[in-house]
Design a protein around this motif. Structure first.
Motif, PDB file in Angstrom:
ATOM      1  N   UNK A 127     -38.339   1.168 -11.319  1.00 41.80           N
ATOM      2  CA  UNK A 127     -37.539   0.465 -10.470  1.00 41.80           C
ATOM      3  C   UNK A 127     -37.940   0.914  -8.965  1.00 41.80           C
ATOM      4  N   UNK A 128     -38.259   2.110  -8.667  1.00 42.55           N
ATOM      5  CA  UNK A 128     -38.704   2.356  -7.446  1.00 42.55           C
ATOM      6  C   UNK A 128     -40.197   1.970  -7.106  1.00 42.55           C
ATOM      7  N   UNK A 156     -34.927  -7.549 -11.298  1.00 40.68           N
ATOM      8  CA  UNK A 156     -34.332  -6.476 -11.718  1.00 40.68           C
ATOM      9  C   UNK A 156     -32.979  -6.503 -10.898  1.00 40.68           C
ATOM     10  N   UNK A 157     -32.721  -7.578 -10.305  1.00 42.57           N
ATOM     11  CA  UNK A 157     -31.525  -7.966  -9.657  1.00 42.57           C
ATOM     12  C   UNK A 157     -30.297  -7.794 -10.744  1.00 42.57           C
ATOM     13  N   UNK A 158     -29.144  -7.128 -10.338  1.00 42.86           N
ATOM     14  CA  UNK A 158     -28.086  -6.817 -11.396  1.00 42.86           C
ATOM     15  C   UNK A 158     -27.473  -8.007 -11.953  1.00 42.86           C
ATOM     16  N   UNK A 159     -27.574  -9.072 -11.131  1.00 41.02           N
ATOM     17  CA  UNK A 159     -26.854 -10.319 -11.444  1.00 41.02           C
ATOM     18  C   UNK A 159     -27.822 -11.024 -12.249  1.00 41.02           C
ATOM     19  N   UNK A 160     -29.009 -10.970 -11.978  1.00 41.15           N
ATOM     20  CA  UNK A 160     -29.878 -11.595 -12.933  1.00 41.15           C
ATOM     21  C   UNK A 160     -29.951 -10.884 -14.490  1.00 41.15           C
ATOM     22  N   UNK A 161     -29.969  -9.718 -14.374  1.00 35.94           N
ATOM     23  CA  UNK A 161     -30.078  -8.992 -15.777  1.00 35.94           C
ATOM     24  C   UNK A 161     -28.725  -9.309 -16.507  1.00 35.94           C
ATOM     25  N   UNK A 162     -27.582  -9.428 -15.616  1.00 37.62           N
ATOM     26  CA  UNK A 162     -26.392  -9.693 -16.476  1.00 37.62           C
ATOM     27  C   UNK A 162     -26.432 -11.157 -17.087  1.00 37.62           C
ATOM     28  N   UNK A 163     -26.877 -11.957 -16.184  1.00 32.95           N
ATOM     29  CA  UNK A 163     -26.998 -13.300 -16.573  1.00 32.95           C
ATOM     30  C   UNK A 163     -28.147 -13.647 -17.567  1.00 32.95           C
ATOM     31  N   UNK A 209     -36.970  -2.962 -19.390  1.00 29.31           N
ATOM     32  CA  UNK A 209     -36.445  -4.370 -19.574  1.00 29.31           C
ATOM     33  C   UNK A 209     -34.852  -4.482 -19.773  1.00 29.31           C
ATOM     34  N   UNK A 210     -34.452  -5.576 -20.003  1.00 22.84           N
ATOM     35  CA  UNK A 210     -32.999  -5.910 -20.219  1.00 22.84           C
ATOM     36  C   UNK A 210     -32.787  -5.439 -21.678  1.00 22.84           C
ATOM     37  N   UNK A 211     -31.916  -4.862 -22.038  1.00 23.03           N
ATOM     38  CA  UNK A 211     -31.490  -4.542 -23.478  1.00 23.03           C
ATOM     39  C   UNK A 211     -30.994  -5.833 -24.371  1.00 23.03           C
ATOM     40  N   UNK A 212     -31.122  -6.027 -25.587  1.00 28.77           N
ATOM     41  CA  UNK A 212     -30.643  -7.171 -26.100  1.00 28.77           C
ATOM     42  C   UNK A 212     -29.117  -6.818 -26.470  1.00 28.77           C
ATOM     43  N   UNK A 213     -28.384  -7.486 -26.225  1.00 23.77           N
ATOM     44  CA  UNK A 213     -26.821  -7.529 -26.214  1.00 23.77           C
ATOM     45  C   UNK A 213     -26.626  -7.148 -27.874  1.00 23.77           C
ATOM     46  N   UNK A 214     -25.890  -6.189 -27.906  1.00 21.19           N
ATOM     47  CA  UNK A 214     -25.366  -5.931 -29.155  1.00 21.19           C
ATOM     48  C   UNK A 214     -26.601  -5.352 -30.145  1.00 21.19           C
ATOM     49  N   UNK A 215     -27.619  -5.094 -29.542  1.00 16.72           N
ATOM     50  CA  UNK A 215     -28.921  -4.153 -30.478  1.00 16.72           C
ATOM     51  C   UNK A 215     -29.739  -3.376 -29.637  1.00 16.72           C
ATOM     52  N   UNK A 216     -28.966  -2.214 -29.403  1.00 21.94           N
ATOM     53  CA  UNK A 216     -29.665  -1.613 -28.393  1.00 21.94           C
ATOM     54  C   UNK A 216     -31.039  -1.002 -28.663  1.00 21.94           C
ATOM     55  N   UNK A 217     -31.711  -1.371 -29.938  1.00 17.69           N
ATOM     56  CA  UNK A 217     -32.889  -0.742 -30.391  1.00 17.69           C
ATOM     57  C   UNK A 217     -33.779  -1.919 -29.887  1.00 17.69           C
ATOM     58  N   UNK A 260     -35.259 -19.230 -12.452  1.00 18.89           N
ATOM     59  CA  UNK A 260     -34.735 -20.444 -11.655  1.00 18.89           C
ATOM     60  C   UNK A 260     -33.385 -20.706 -11.804  1.00 18.89           C
ATOM     61  N   UNK A 261     -32.674 -20.423 -12.620  1.00 22.59           N
ATOM     62  CA  UNK A 261     -31.419 -20.636 -12.619  1.00 22.59           C
ATOM     63  C   UNK A 261     -30.262 -19.621 -12.127  1.00 22.59           C
ATOM     64  N   UNK A 262     -30.749 -18.210 -12.442  1.00 19.30           N
ATOM     65  CA  UNK A 262     -29.833 -17.156 -12.041  1.00 19.30           C
ATOM     66  C   UNK A 262     -29.881 -16.848 -10.354  1.00 19.30           C
ATOM     67  N   UNK A 263     -31.049 -17.398  -9.842  1.00 21.93           N
ATOM     68  CA  UNK A 263     -31.223 -17.321  -8.312  1.00 21.93           C
ATOM     69  C   UNK A 263     -30.267 -18.146  -7.632  1.00 21.93           C
ATOM     70  N   UNK A 264     -29.641 -19.515  -8.435  1.00 21.52           N
ATOM     71  CA  UNK A 264     -28.705 -20.259  -8.008  1.00 21.52           C
ATOM     72  C   UNK A 264     -27.370 -19.660  -8.239  1.00 21.52           C
ATOM     73  N   UNK A 265     -26.854 -18.713  -8.878  1.00 20.32           N
ATOM     74  CA  UNK A 265     -25.847 -17.983  -9.101  1.00 20.32           C
ATOM     75  C   UNK A 265     -25.413 -18.359 -10.656  1.00 20.32           C
TER      76      UNK A 265
END
Length: 508
Positions: free
Chosen positions: A68-69, A96-103, A213-221, A234-239
């Motif tokens: 990240x740094x 790496x924006x938290x909102x993007x990662x969540x989305x 990278x972003x972990x797969x939901x429900x499968x941390x492996x 393209x979508x997440x940047x819009x919210x």
RNA sequence: CGCGGGGUGGAGCAGUCUGGUCAGCUCGUGUGGCUCAUAACCACAAGGUCGCAGGUUCGAAUCCUGCCCCCGCAACCA
């Protein structure tokens, strides 16, 4: 209202420095954005950086930083570069924006009905902890040069996206131009590519082979691989999905991409959108690549052109001019310093710069700088508008230069300097002169309007010079001559008119 | 038989779908004009078997057939 429009650019991998290819992306999007804004549209223009993946992690480790740094340090280069080419993006997204990662995780879950577990087979280097493509492995004769170990054929568990399920919908959308691929031949190319169907695509990697990278939901492996991570920007940047405002701008009117990433944007991306029940973008504008002297730009050949150098030496408007007119919007283009400088000196300097100069100089000399009423220019601008609508920006600029040329011809044909000789003792001559010069100004102001999307600084210069009704000196010339790569005609003729040859390029 | 793009005056291109009005544009070159201007602008000129060979047609850069050559792409590279 239908006034909101959205345009996107591909997000470059943050590992690396901005180059000409990125510049083309930003430029095309910016030209379109300014054009639409000029016509009263509200435009959002996205740019951003792709910041996950092994290469980032590796580069970061080399520098003793956490990923990240490292990304924090690198993405600035792109932000600065975007400013440098004068792009007026309204949004900037980092994956790496938290909102993007969540989305992205939200999207993954939304796509679950189309996700299945499968095996991925490929060439793996244990030293790199990464897969290599068949092509790479072949060119390296099957052995990793960095680790002196043969690539291993290994199989690992992956999640796959059932993109094939959307083949018919995607094909239909492209054929019916619901998702328009411009230019036409790219559309045909892509349809040909998917004639046997869109292929399912691997969208995750085991954590051991993709650490950053972003972990797969429900499968941390498992970690989400680039497609589901990067494309949704393209979508997440819009919210998207939690801020409903995204719906004010999606679907994108235009998505600008290079020819090399068409297949992902026309195949995988629509599959994801369809899987989520989100509308497809209206247009994919596919631009070509910039060659140098007919050859592909490549680091190993050492012919890479640094856009920063061009801008530093000739100015950002000159850069924007060449890359929007002489690099065709919908095709490959060719850059050489000679071509660039010739276009700069002749088209920008002689045709346009000199024209502005000669008109303002006559007004200053004959009328003490007073312009009078500049009539609305009445040139037919339909071809320009049409070219802009068809996303053929280079052709639109051709139209502008036809205007410039016409004005030069007009001035020569009515000879204001002749008319001026009688102005002091002939009222008609005085009026006629004023009319000629005001007409010229009217045309120049129109030219300036047409240049707004392309050369914003030049457009402003022209507006500022003539707009107030009196010549306002800008304290500098437009596009003064530069002779670094071509012969200076003002230089005293030597044997054969040769100018000292450039130093042969040092071998890199 | 992998897919695609292309071969038009010195250079870069348009024109090819909808055959004739196509041999056009920009740069470069030459000559002339002009003098308001950034040695600029304007006019005119030179220069092309429209990749090759057949064919269709009254007529082909443009349609058909065959061939030659160049350049990309071939899955994670703007």
């Amino acid at each position: 209202m239908g006034k909101n429009l959205y345009i996107t650019t591909a997000i470059p991998y943050v590992n690396g420095t901005p180059h000409v290819g990125h510049a083309v992306d930003y430029l095309l999007a910016d030209i379109w954005t300014r054009y639409q804004a000029q016509n009263g549209k509200r435009v959002r223009f996205q740019a951003g950086t792709d910041e996950h993946g092994n290469k980032i992690a590796a580069k970061a480790a080399e520098e003793g930083l956490d990923p990240k740094a490292y990304a924090d340090k690198m993405y600035i280069n792109f932000q600065n570069f975007i400013k440098k080419v004068g792009a007026s993006n309204t949004d900037f997204i980092r994956t790496t924006d938290p909102h993007h990662e969540g989305a992205v995780q939200w999207i993954w879950q939304k796509l679950l009905p189309y996700i299945y577990k499968g095996k991925y087979e490929g060439w793996y280097c244990t030293g790199h902890e990464a897969f290599f493509t068949d092509k790479e492995v072949e060119s390296l004769n099957g052995t990793c040069p960095d680790h002196q170990k043969p690539f291993e054929r290994i199989v690992e568990d992956n999640y796959y996206l059932k993109a094939s399920a959307f083949t018919d919908q995607i094909r239909d959308a492209i054929e019916k131009n619901k998702m328009r691929i411009v230019p036409e031949y790219r559309k045909n190319e892509f349809l040909e590519l998917i004639k046997d169907g869109v292929k399912d695509v691997s969208i995750s990697r085991p954590k051991k082979s993709l650490s950053w990278g972003v972990p797969v939901p429900g499968d941390p492996s498992q970690v989400i691989y680039v497609w589901v991570d990067a494309l949704p920007n393209y979508l997440t940047v819009l919210g998207f999905p939690d801020h409903p405002e995204w719906q004010d701008y999606w679907p994108a009117e235009v998505q600008v991409i290079g020819k090399d990433i068409l297949r992902f944007h026309a195949g995988i991306w629509p599959a994801m959108l369809l899987g989520m029940g989100v509308a497809l973008p209206k247009t994919l504008l596919v631009h070509g690549h910039v060659n140098v002297g007919g050859a592909k730009m490549s680091k190993s050949v050492g012919n890479v052109v640094d856009p920063n150098q061009v801008i530093d030496e000739y100015g950002v408007d000159a850069f924007r001019y060449f890359f929007s007119r002489h690099i065709p919007t919908q095709d490959d283009g060719d850059f050489t310093w000679e071509k660039f400088e010739t276009a700069y000196n002749t088209e920008l300097g002689n045709d346009l710069g000199n024209l502005v100069q000669r008109v303002s100089s006559m007004i200053t000399r004959y009328q003490s700088g007073v312009i009078g009423d500049a009539p609305q220019a009445e040139h037919d601008m339909q071809p320009y508008r049409l070219a802009m609508e068809e996303l053929k920006f280079n052709e639109a600029l051709d139209c502008v230069w036809a205007n410039v040329r016409n004005l030069n011809q007009y001035i020569d044909s009515v000879k204001p300097w002749e008319v001026a000789k009688n102005k002091d003792n002939d009222k008609d001559a005085e009026e006629h002169l004023a009319e000629i010069l005001a007409t010229a100004v009217g045309t120049l102001l129109q030219v300036a309007d047409l240049l707004v999307p392309f050369l914003p600084n030049t457009a402003k210069y022209i507006h500022d010079t003539f707009e107030s009704g009196a010549i306002k000196d800008q304290g500098r010339m437009l596009f003064p001559k530069i002779y670094k790569h071509t012969a200076d005609p003002r230089a005293p003729k030597t044997q054969g008119g040769q100018v000292a040859k450039e130093q042969p390029a040092e071998q890199k």
